[in-house]
Motif scaffolding. Structure first.
Motif, PDB file in Angstrom:
ATOM      1  N   THR A  38       0.955  -1.239   0.300  1.00  0.00           N
ATOM      2  CA  THR A  38       0.180   0.111  -0.473  1.00  0.00           C
ATOM      3  C   THR A  38       1.425   0.979   0.025  1.00  0.00           C
ATOM      4  N   ARG A  43       2.267   6.101  -3.122  1.00  0.00           N
ATOM      5  CA  ARG A  43       3.114   6.607  -3.810  1.00  0.00           C
ATOM      6  C   ARG A  43       3.894   6.416  -4.973  1.00  0.00           C
ATOM      7  N   GLU A  63       1.558   8.955  10.140  1.00  0.00           N
ATOM      8  CA  GLU A  63      -0.315   9.197  10.529  1.00  0.00           C
ATOM      9  C   GLU A  63      -0.630   8.415   9.372  1.00  0.00           C
ATOM     10  N   GLY A  98       1.444  -3.548   4.325  1.00  0.00           N
ATOM     11  CA  GLY A  98       1.229  -2.923   4.388  1.00  0.00           C
ATOM     12  C   GLY A  98      -0.434  -2.218   5.146  1.00  0.00           C
ATOM     13  N   GLN A 105      -9.621  -1.680   9.328  1.00  0.00           N
ATOM     14  CA  GLN A 105      -9.098  -2.336   8.196  1.00  0.00           C
ATOM     15  C   GLN A 105      -9.782  -3.315   8.152  1.00  0.00           C
ATOM     16  N   ARG A 136      16.879   4.110   4.197  1.00  0.00           N
ATOM     17  CA  ARG A 136      16.185   4.064   2.786  1.00  0.00           C
ATOM     18  C   ARG A 136      15.541   5.770   2.664  1.00  0.00           C
ATOM     19  N   ARG A 154       5.786   6.895  13.407  1.00  0.00           N
ATOM     20  CA  ARG A 154       4.940   6.036  12.634  1.00  0.00           C
ATOM     21  C   ARG A 154       5.555   4.842  13.278  1.00  0.00           C
TER      22      ARG A 154
HETATM   23  P1  ADP Z   1       6.262   1.437   5.844  1.00  0.00           P
HETATM   24  O1  ADP Z   1       6.916   0.390   4.780  1.00  0.00           O
HETATM   25  O2  ADP Z   1       7.895   1.743   6.417  1.00  0.00           O
HETATM   26  O3  ADP Z   1       6.549   1.229   6.930  1.00  0.00           O
HETATM   27  P2  ADP Z   1       5.173   1.496   4.355  1.00  0.00           P
HETATM   28  O4  ADP Z   1       5.328   2.656   2.896  1.00  0.00           O
HETATM   29  O5  ADP Z   1       3.672   0.846   4.225  1.00  0.00           O
HETATM   30  O6  ADP Z   1       5.592   2.133   5.060  1.00  0.00           O
HETATM   31  O7  ADP Z   1       3.270   3.156   4.303  1.00  0.00           O
HETATM   32  C1  ADP Z   1       4.055   4.021   4.234  1.00  0.00           C
HETATM   33  C2  ADP Z   1       2.598   5.286   4.209  1.00  0.00           C
HETATM   34  O8  ADP Z   1       1.857   5.028   3.576  1.00  0.00           O
HETATM   35  C3  ADP Z   1       2.104   5.428   6.160  1.00  0.00           C
HETATM   36  O9  ADP Z   1       2.554   6.149   6.807  1.00  0.00           O
HETATM   37  C4  ADP Z   1       0.899   6.212   6.172  1.00  0.00           C
HETATM   38  O10 ADP Z   1       0.500   6.953   5.904  1.00  0.00           O
HETATM   39  C5  ADP Z   1       0.675   5.202   4.509  1.00  0.00           C
HETATM   40  N1  ADP Z   1      -0.208   3.715   4.618  1.00  0.00           N
HETATM   41  C6  ADP Z   1       0.301   3.100   4.024  1.00  0.00           C
HETATM   42  N2  ADP Z   1      -0.455   1.557   3.922  1.00  0.00           N
HETATM   43  C7  ADP Z   1      -1.836   1.986   4.361  1.00  0.00           C
HETATM   44  C8  ADP Z   1      -2.598   1.477   5.497  1.00  0.00           C
HETATM   45  N3  ADP Z   1      -3.017   0.433   5.345  1.00  0.00           N
HETATM   46  N4  ADP Z   1      -3.782   2.298   6.154  1.00  0.00           N
HETATM   47  C9  ADP Z   1      -3.869   3.970   6.255  1.00  0.00           C
HETATM   48  N5  ADP Z   1      -2.141   4.224   5.275  1.00  0.00           N
HETATM   49  C10 ADP Z   1      -1.459   3.328   4.738  1.00  0.00           C
END
Ligand code: ADP
Length: 207
Positions: A38, A43, A63, A98, A105, A136, A154
């Motif tokens: 996700t 992104r 957040e 993610g 959810q 990273r 986070r």
């Molecule tokens: P990591 O892999 O470092 O945990 P991610 O790349 O998965 O981070 O996520 C980056 C950001 O994207 C999160 O901090 C959040 O804001 C958003 N995000 C990702 N997945 C979700 C989700 N399932 N629900 C809400 N926000 C999300």
């Protein structure tokens, strides 16, 4: 949507920086596994679009993006993968990275996914996680992990909102994997969990 239409999935579960993306990418090149992150999905949004702006606003604070928005986008994304022939529900297991990221959810996704396995990547060393995230951020030019304050938020969101997701699934499907080894050795452990699940569920559909 009926039960038979639910996507067969495994969840890559664990704190930010634990290596979900690294493992997910490698798994995604193995026939029968389709990686869906996700973070990558968000992104890829045009940063100037309405959706892109919503993502930026939340992620730069560490957040979570609001649930309804996240689930809607995820559903559209899966439909797109199917339409493009990149995800075939009869032979493929989706490797979710993610999502679900909080209990709400998990509830919203219940009619959409059948969780065959949860791979819980566990890292005892938080200081090492923070270092990985900073490295990273530099390499990938990610705004959210550039600031230690946002990284700490986070990790806090993970402890408070994401970790409880584990309670939404039966113990029998949850597999703990030590994430502190090299990517190759962690992959070995992840495959030891997922290969039998894939074989049991999809038989020799891919042979
Ligand atoms: P990591 O892999 O470092 O945990 P991610 O790349 O998965 O981070 O996520 C980056 C950001 O994207 C999160 O901090 C959040 O804001 C958003 N995000 C990702 N997945 C979700 C989700 N399932 N629900 C809400 N926000 C999300």
């Amino acid at each position: 949507m009926t039960t038979t239409e639910r996507s067969n999935v495994c969840l890559l579960f664990g704190a930010p920086g634990v290596g979900k993306g690294t493992q997910g990418k490698v798994l995604g090149v193995i026939p029968g596994f389709v990686h869906l992150s996700t973070g990558d999905m968000f992104r890829a949004l045009d940063p100037l679009s309405e959706l892109g702006k919503v993502f930026r606003e939340y992620s730069l604070k560490g957040e979570l993006v609001p649930d309804s928005f996240t689930i809607r986008l995820w559903t559209q994304y899966v439909e797109q993968l199917k339409a493009q022939g990149r995800y075939r529900p009869d032979t493929d297991m989706l490797v979710l990275d993610g999502i679900p990221r909080n209990a709400a959810q998990a509830r919203l996704m219940e009619p959409l996914i059948d969780v065959l396995a949860v791979v819980h990547l566990d890292a005892a060393d938080r200081a090492e996680m923070i270092l990985r995230l900073k490295r990273r951020a530099e390499k990938e030019k990610r705004g959210d992990d550039a600031k230690e304050e946002v990284i700490r938020r986070r990790l806090q969101v993970y402890d408070q909102e994401t970790r409880p997701v584990l309670e939404c699934y039966p113990r029998g499907v949850i597999h703990m994997v030590d994430a502190m080894g090299s990517p190759a050795s962690v992959l070995g452990h992840v495959l030891a969990v997922l290969a039998p699940v894939q074989e049991k569920h999809f038989g020799n559909a891919l042979a």
